[in-house]
Enzyme design. Sequence first.
Site, PDB file in Angstrom:
ATOM      1  N   CYS A 385       2.828   0.955  -0.323  1.00 49.80           N
ATOM      2  CA  CYS A 385       3.901   1.980  -0.236  1.00 49.80           C
ATOM      3  C   CYS A 385       3.328   3.338  -0.309  1.00 49.80           C
ATOM      4  O   CYS A 385       2.662   3.935   0.160  1.00 49.80           O
ATOM      5  CB  CYS A 385       5.239   1.743  -0.964  1.00 49.80           C
ATOM      6  SG  CYS A 385       6.790   2.684  -0.296  1.00 49.80           S
ATOM      7  N   HIS A 511       5.942  -3.680   1.385  1.00 53.41           N
ATOM      8  CA  HIS A 511       6.149  -4.177   0.016  1.00 53.41           C
ATOM      9  C   HIS A 511       5.705  -5.590   0.165  1.00 53.41           C
ATOM     10  O   HIS A 511       6.526  -6.457   0.419  1.00 53.41           O
ATOM     11  CB  HIS A 511       7.347  -4.055  -0.697  1.00 53.41           C
ATOM     12  CG  HIS A 511       7.326  -2.804  -1.264  1.00 53.41           C
ATOM     13  ND1 HIS A 511       6.905  -2.074  -2.302  1.00 53.41           N
ATOM     14  CD2 HIS A 511       8.109  -1.387  -0.623  1.00 53.41           C
ATOM     15  CE1 HIS A 511       7.209  -1.000  -2.685  1.00 53.41           C
ATOM     16  NE2 HIS A 511       7.968  -0.447  -1.761  1.00 53.41           N
ATOM     17  N   GLU A 513       4.441  -7.801  -1.807  1.00 49.34           N
ATOM     18  CA  GLU A 513       4.686  -8.448  -2.931  1.00 49.34           C
ATOM     19  C   GLU A 513       6.224  -9.119  -2.997  1.00 49.34           C
ATOM     20  O   GLU A 513       6.406 -10.428  -3.532  1.00 49.34           O
ATOM     21  CB  GLU A 513       4.864  -7.792  -4.200  1.00 49.34           C
ATOM     22  CG  GLU A 513       5.781  -6.518  -4.583  1.00 49.34           C
ATOM     23  CD  GLU A 513       5.467  -5.195  -3.687  1.00 49.34           C
ATOM     24  OE1 GLU A 513       6.147  -4.032  -4.231  1.00 49.34           O
ATOM     25  OE2 GLU A 513       4.705  -5.309  -2.839  1.00 49.34           O
TER      26      GLU A 513
END
Length: 555
Positions: A385, A511, A513
């Site tokens: 990001c 993102h 994750e």
Amino acid sequence: MVKRGKKTKYLFVTGGVVSSLGKGLAAASIGALLENRGLEVTHLKLDPYINVDPGTMSPFQHGEVYVTDDGAETDLDLGHYERFTSAKMTRKNNYTTGRIYSNVIQRERRGEYLGKTVQVIPHITDEIKAVIREAAGGVDILIVEVGGTVGDIESLPFLEAIRQMKYDVGEENAVYAHLTLVPFIAAAGELKTKPTQHSVKELREIGIQPDLLLCRSDREIAREMKDKIALFCNVDPSAVFTALDVKSIYEVPLSLHKEGLDDKLAELFNIWSRAPRLDKWEQIVQKVKAPKHGEVRVGVVGKYVELHESYKSLNEALVHGGIGADVRVKQVFIDSTKLEEGDLSELNQVDAILVPGGFGVRGTEGKILAVRHAREHKIPFFGICLGLQMAVIEFGRSVLGLERANSLEFDEQTPHPVVTLMEAQKAVADKGGTMRLGTYPCALKDGTKARELYGVDLVQERHRHRYEFNNAYRAQYEGAGMVFSGTNPELNLVEMIELNNHPHFVGCQFHPEFKSKPFAPHPLFAGFVHAAREQRDQQADRRAAVTKLPVGKNV
């Protein structure tokens, strides 16, 4: 869509004594155990703060904001739920006091209460019960975690609502689990049960009698002490469990299963389920605790490093990448604001550098220095990001010679706005819930590292941002060697970048994750950790070669 033919049973998880006991992990672990017994499970988190969602809250106060596929900005505990189970979280799985009250006030303005005086009981509590039922969606078990600590004034409407739920759905369809602390007092040399007794007393005064107790402790609680807790808390002795401190969060399901918690829940719910299959959890724990290939050091360069909860999903995704590479990931948190003072020595002590997401200008120049260090010294780099945007700015300044290249977020007067506000964001005034949020497609370019890591042409990833790479500079960047390996097929937005003349230099606007799990490490994290391992091994080989040089040899 609500499934028919099932009557959902409800497990309500509360916490007492102190905050941050681990209710979210306990709830997620229980979900994992029940799911492994063949039951369909989902979760709901009820947060007592008045913010509508955590999207505008400081990471120092709240920790990470977890983004779901449908674009909800939610509590970080929803990340635990998704990582530990197969349940998909949506905006229905997280409600705050602010959101509950907002719903009720909107109904009052529409005249839906027919002139009645709107009160906490029954209107607020009825709304809470309605969202609980909606979140269930016809699964076997809905696990409802009530945020905060019993005794907090903010939690009272939620506790009253779950108290009523047992009478609404029946004794066998609602179970109360209370997580407490049993501290070890070093001066006395013993565990103390009084905090647990007082916490349960407070819960019972509200009208809730816990069916089982999870007693958090740094050591095993003896049977005699469990019996004492049961006596004073009016709980069956077989329903008092040690919630033992463990080295890895992925041990928690195994620890609770060893205590017999899932068997007790099946008994309390009077529901048939098979014996749990926990082999994969045991394998994961083994890889986390005793990896075959040692340890790598990953530098996480950010400005929220004092509170590791700010990067919770990222921390876990790195662990997952380590599981995939059979290596332990040692995270070295590096304060980007301190790098701006000129001391980059910490960057020389790591095998790879990761720049995560963030907001605001503070610390950005330190992140840019970290990117440059990784690029020039061929250290594996991963930018997420804001990390991608930092890489773009650094490349523009250092390689393209674009003096004062920057993002419009940080410098509205920059002569080279290589990162610009998205077109759809230019008319947005409100801060809350207005970013580019949720899952969007990303088309991957053939022959790139991104395509190699994913193994497919099109992926779906979760986003949370307002700014993007300025496509007006795209030709310049490509001409200088930057590869735009992922783009949004609908809007042609840059989603991924990489460099060919570097062992591993990857950035993504999304993102990843949020989609990583211990049993399915995200490809970008798996690739990054593998690159860190290769970097470590190559450095070791070079050091070994130097030590073997003949005495007096000039090099």
